[in-house]
Scaffold this motif. Structure first.
Motif, PDB file in Angstrom:
ATOM      1  N   SER A  79      17.084   2.869  -1.601  1.00 17.45           N
ATOM      2  CA  SER A  79      16.551   1.463  -2.131  1.00 17.45           C
ATOM      3  C   SER A  79      17.662   0.584  -2.486  1.00 17.45           C
ATOM      4  O   SER A  79      18.992   1.001  -2.510  1.00 17.45           O
TER       5      SER A  79
ATOM      6  N   GLN B 165      13.101  -5.415   3.054  1.00 17.26           N
ATOM      7  CA  GLN B 165      13.091  -5.959   1.722  1.00 17.26           C
ATOM      8  C   GLN B 165      12.420  -5.145   0.710  1.00 17.26           C
ATOM      9  O   GLN B 165      12.926  -5.514  -0.570  1.00 17.26           O
ATOM     10  N   SER B 166      11.585  -4.204   0.895  1.00 15.76           N
ATOM     11  CA  SER B 166      10.995  -3.487  -0.112  1.00 15.76           C
ATOM     12  C   SER B 166      11.233  -2.001   0.188  1.00 15.76           C
ATOM     13  O   SER B 166      11.580  -1.773   1.362  1.00 15.76           O
TER      14      SER B 166
END
Length: 120
Positions: free
Chosen positions: A51, A99-100
């Motif tokens: 992440s 992006q996530s």
């Protein structure tokens, strides 16, 4: 964001390599990053993901306990430390960003690959 993977090479079974993925264009600190590999004649598969904060990681079963993913957002770099390498780890390794945090979903940005060859 542009990604540049490096650190591949030829190593004997049981050896180690450290791959690096350097981002440019936009800071990589807000992107989740994944490492993938593709062996000749096989489909591309995810190896590991991290992440944007580094607080969450994902490992494919076949690398658990051998590979470690980490990141240095100040240096816009994500690393893949590969230990206890096996001949079946031979592949072109790619890094990618999204992006996530959802390591198994589609990634938007891809770097060029770096060849890892493990001899028996």
């Amino acid at each position: 964001v542009q990604l540049q993977a490096s650190g591949g090479g030829l190593v004997q079974a049981g050896g180690s390599l450290r791959l690096s993925c350097v981002a440019s264009g936009r800071t990589v600190s807000r992107y989740a990053v994944g490492w993938f590999r593709q062996a000749p004649g096989k489909e591309r598969e995810i190896v590991s993901g991290i992440s944007w904060s580094g607080g969450r990681t994902y490992y494919a079963d076949f690398v658990k306990g051998r590979f470690t993913i980490s990141r240095d957002n100040a240096e816009n770099t994500v690393f893949l430390q590969m230990n206890s390498l096996k001949p079946e780890d031979t592949a072109v390794y790619y890094c990618a960003a999204r992006q996530s945090w959802d390591p198994l979903k589609e990634y938007n940005y891809w770097g060029q690959g770096t060849q890892v060859t493990v001899s028996s």
